[in-house]
Design a protein around this motif. Structure first.
Motif, PDB file in Angstrom:
ATOM      1  N   GLN A 148       0.825  -1.209   0.000  1.00 32.90           N
ATOM      2  CA  GLN A 148       0.000   0.000   0.000  1.00 32.90           C
ATOM      3  C   GLN A 148       0.858   1.258   0.000  1.00 32.90           C
ATOM      4  O   GLN A 148       0.661   2.189   0.777  1.00 32.90           O
ATOM      5  CB  GLN A 148      -0.982  -0.003   1.187  1.00 32.90           C
ATOM      6  CG  GLN A 148      -1.999  -1.127   1.131  1.00 32.90           C
ATOM      7  CD  GLN A 148      -2.926  -1.156   2.334  1.00 32.90           C
ATOM      8  OE1 GLN A 148      -3.345  -2.225   2.767  1.00 32.90           O
ATOM      9  NE2 GLN A 148      -3.266  -0.005   2.897  1.00 32.90           N
ATOM     10  N   THR A 149       1.819   1.272  -0.928  1.00 35.09           N
ATOM     11  CA  THR A 149       2.723   2.410  -1.013  1.00 35.09           C
ATOM     12  C   THR A 149       2.867   2.886  -2.459  1.00 35.09           C
ATOM     13  O   THR A 149       2.705   2.116  -3.410  1.00 35.09           O
ATOM     14  CB  THR A 149       4.123   2.056  -0.486  1.00 35.09           C
ATOM     15  OG1 THR A 149       4.629   0.917  -1.195  1.00 35.09           O
ATOM     16  CG2 THR A 149       4.094   1.774   1.004  1.00 35.09           C
ATOM     17  N   VAL A 150       3.181   4.165  -2.578  1.00 32.67           N
ATOM     18  CA  VAL A 150       3.560   4.767  -3.852  1.00 32.67           C
ATOM     19  C   VAL A 150       4.974   5.293  -3.671  1.00 32.67           C
ATOM     20  O   VAL A 150       5.239   6.065  -2.739  1.00 32.67           O
ATOM     21  CB  VAL A 150       2.614   5.916  -4.255  1.00 32.67           C
ATOM     22  CG1 VAL A 150       3.107   6.582  -5.541  1.00 32.67           C
ATOM     23  CG2 VAL A 150       1.178   5.410  -4.419  1.00 32.67           C
ATOM     24  N   ASP A 151       5.868   4.869  -4.556  1.00 33.84           N
ATOM     25  CA  ASP A 151       7.270   5.283  -4.465  1.00 33.84           C
ATOM     26  C   ASP A 151       7.677   6.006  -5.748  1.00 33.84           C
ATOM     27  O   ASP A 151       7.401   5.528  -6.857  1.00 33.84           O
ATOM     28  CB  ASP A 151       8.178   4.070  -4.258  1.00 33.84           C
ATOM     29  CG  ASP A 151       7.990   3.442  -2.881  1.00 33.84           C
ATOM     30  OD1 ASP A 151       8.413   4.065  -1.898  1.00 33.84           O
ATOM     31  OD2 ASP A 151       7.422   2.343  -2.808  1.00 33.84           O
ATOM     32  N   ALA A 152       8.324   7.144  -5.562  1.00 33.50           N
ATOM     33  CA  ALA A 152       8.812   7.928  -6.689  1.00 33.50           C
ATOM     34  C   ALA A 152      10.183   8.485  -6.337  1.00 33.50           C
ATOM     35  O   ALA A 152      10.427   8.856  -5.176  1.00 33.50           O
ATOM     36  CB  ALA A 152       7.849   9.063  -7.004  1.00 33.50           C
ATOM     37  N   PRO A 153      11.105   8.550  -7.303  1.00 31.17           N
ATOM     38  CA  PRO A 153      12.458   9.033  -7.033  1.00 31.17           C
ATOM     39  C   PRO A 153      12.457  10.439  -6.423  1.00 31.17           C
ATOM     40  O   PRO A 153      11.755  11.338  -6.901  1.00 31.17           O
ATOM     41  CB  PRO A 153      13.110   9.041  -8.419  1.00 31.17           C
ATOM     42  CG  PRO A 153      12.343   8.018  -9.191  1.00 31.17           C
ATOM     43  CD  PRO A 153      10.935   8.122  -8.704  1.00 31.17           C
ATOM     44  N   GLY A 154      13.206  10.589  -5.336  1.00 31.68           N
ATOM     45  CA  GLY A 154      13.352  11.890  -4.714  1.00 31.68           C
ATOM     46  C   GLY A 154      12.241  12.267  -3.750  1.00 31.68           C
ATOM     47  O   GLY A 154      12.311  13.326  -3.120  1.00 31.68           O
ATOM     48  N   LEU A 155      11.224  11.413  -3.632  1.00 33.25           N
ATOM     49  CA  LEU A 155      10.114  11.692  -2.720  1.00 33.25           C
ATOM     50  C   LEU A 155      10.020  10.595  -1.666  1.00 33.25           C
ATOM     51  O   LEU A 155      10.367   9.447  -1.931  1.00 33.25           O
ATOM     52  CB  LEU A 155       8.791  11.778  -3.488  1.00 33.25           C
ATOM     53  CG  LEU A 155       8.677  12.869  -4.559  1.00 33.25           C
ATOM     54  CD1 LEU A 155       7.330  12.763  -5.273  1.00 33.25           C
ATOM     55  CD2 LEU A 155       8.845  14.256  -3.946  1.00 33.25           C
ATOM     56  N   ALA A 156       9.570  10.947  -0.500  1.00 34.77           N
ATOM     57  CA  ALA A 156       9.386   9.949   0.548  1.00 34.77           C
ATOM     58  C   ALA A 156       8.270   8.990   0.156  1.00 34.77           C
ATOM     59  O   ALA A 156       7.316   9.379  -0.527  1.00 34.77           O
ATOM     60  CB  ALA A 156       9.040  10.638   1.863  1.00 34.77           C
ATOM     61  N   PRO A 157       8.378   7.712   0.539  1.00 37.77           N
ATOM     62  CA  PRO A 157       7.306   6.755   0.236  1.00 37.77           C
ATOM     63  C   PRO A 157       5.964   7.269   0.765  1.00 37.77           C
ATOM     64  O   PRO A 157       5.882   7.842   1.847  1.00 37.77           O
ATOM     65  CB  PRO A 157       7.743   5.491   0.973  1.00 37.77           C
ATOM     66  CG  PRO A 157       9.227   5.620   1.095  1.00 37.77           C
ATOM     67  CD  PRO A 157       9.489   7.088   1.272  1.00 37.77           C
ATOM     68  N   MET A 158       4.925   7.059  -0.018  1.00 42.04           N
ATOM     69  CA  MET A 158       3.586   7.528   0.330  1.00 42.04           C
ATOM     70  C   MET A 158       2.693   6.320   0.561  1.00 42.04           C
ATOM     71  O   MET A 158       2.571   5.461  -0.314  1.00 42.04           O
ATOM     72  CB  MET A 158       3.023   8.387  -0.804  1.00 42.04           C
ATOM     73  CG  MET A 158       3.908   9.553  -1.181  1.00 42.04           C
ATOM     74  SD  MET A 158       3.373  10.376  -2.692  1.00 42.04           S
ATOM     75  CE  MET A 158       4.766  11.483  -2.986  1.00 42.04           C
TER      76      MET A 158
END
Length: 203
Positions: A148-158
């Protein structure tokens, strides 16, 4: 229905509020009950001019986003009429996940029944994702349903929340028919008893 577990893809930013189902798939495409082919009509009035030519600056017409499987949208996405053709069109185009601050209820429910994961995140997180992929179209985002996470470079896991039953159905590719077929043995057993006890019902 195709299961959804983990998706890594480029993401197309569509930061528009109140995108309704008529905008997603206009009424002239609702004559069919087939789920295939509707991708051609997705966002038709935004993608094409009156002569049928592509509008070059619309996000899904830009080369960098044509194969996006993730759409980053604005608030109240999928409002308007309850047409199930809307998720059909998105799925046929190749969209498997939509990230937005909020969704219209019926559209949100229809997504789960068609193998699309609608992710609700705080507006600040959605804005950060939208800004990232607007500035760096080549960046891939990972949506992990199990974690249940969204991960994108340079951003904290959501982290996002999801109803456990809906999560189970998506992870296992179960739509309403699939859920029913899980009870096939019990249904057959019931029909067998009914046939023996009330044979006149089967004449």
């Amino acid at each position: 229905m195709q299961a959804f577990t983990k998706l890594t893809s480029i993401a197309a930013p569509l930061p528009m509020m109140n995108v309704d189902t008529d905008m997603i798939i206009p009424k002239q495409f609702l004559k069919t009950i087939k789920r295939s082919g509707l991708g051609a009509g997705l966002f038709f009035e935004l993608r094409f001019d009156q002569a049928g030519n592509e509008i070059g600056d619309f996000v899904l017409n830009r080369a960098a986003y044509r194969n996006a499987a993730i759409l980053i949208a604005g608030e109240n996405f999928g409002c308007g009429s309850s047409r199930e053709h809307a998720p059909w069109a998105l799925l046929d185009f190749g969209i498997r996940c939509i990230i937005a601050p909020s969704f219209a209820d019926i559209f949100y429910n229809n997504c789960f029944k068609n193998g699309i994961l609608p992710v609700v995140l705080p507006k600040a997180d959605v804005d950060a994702l939208s800004a990232l992929v607007s500035q760096q179209p080549e960046v891939a985002i990972t949506v992990d349903l199990t974690a249940q996470t969204v991960d994108a470079p340079g951003l904290a896991p959501m982290r996002f929340e999801i109803d456990p039953f809906r999560k189970h159905c998506l992870l296992h590719g179960l739509d309403d028919i699939g859920l029913t077929m899980q009870k096939a043995a019990a249904i057959d057993s019931f029909e067998g008893r009914q046939r023996a006890q009330c044979p006149w019902l089967f004449r």
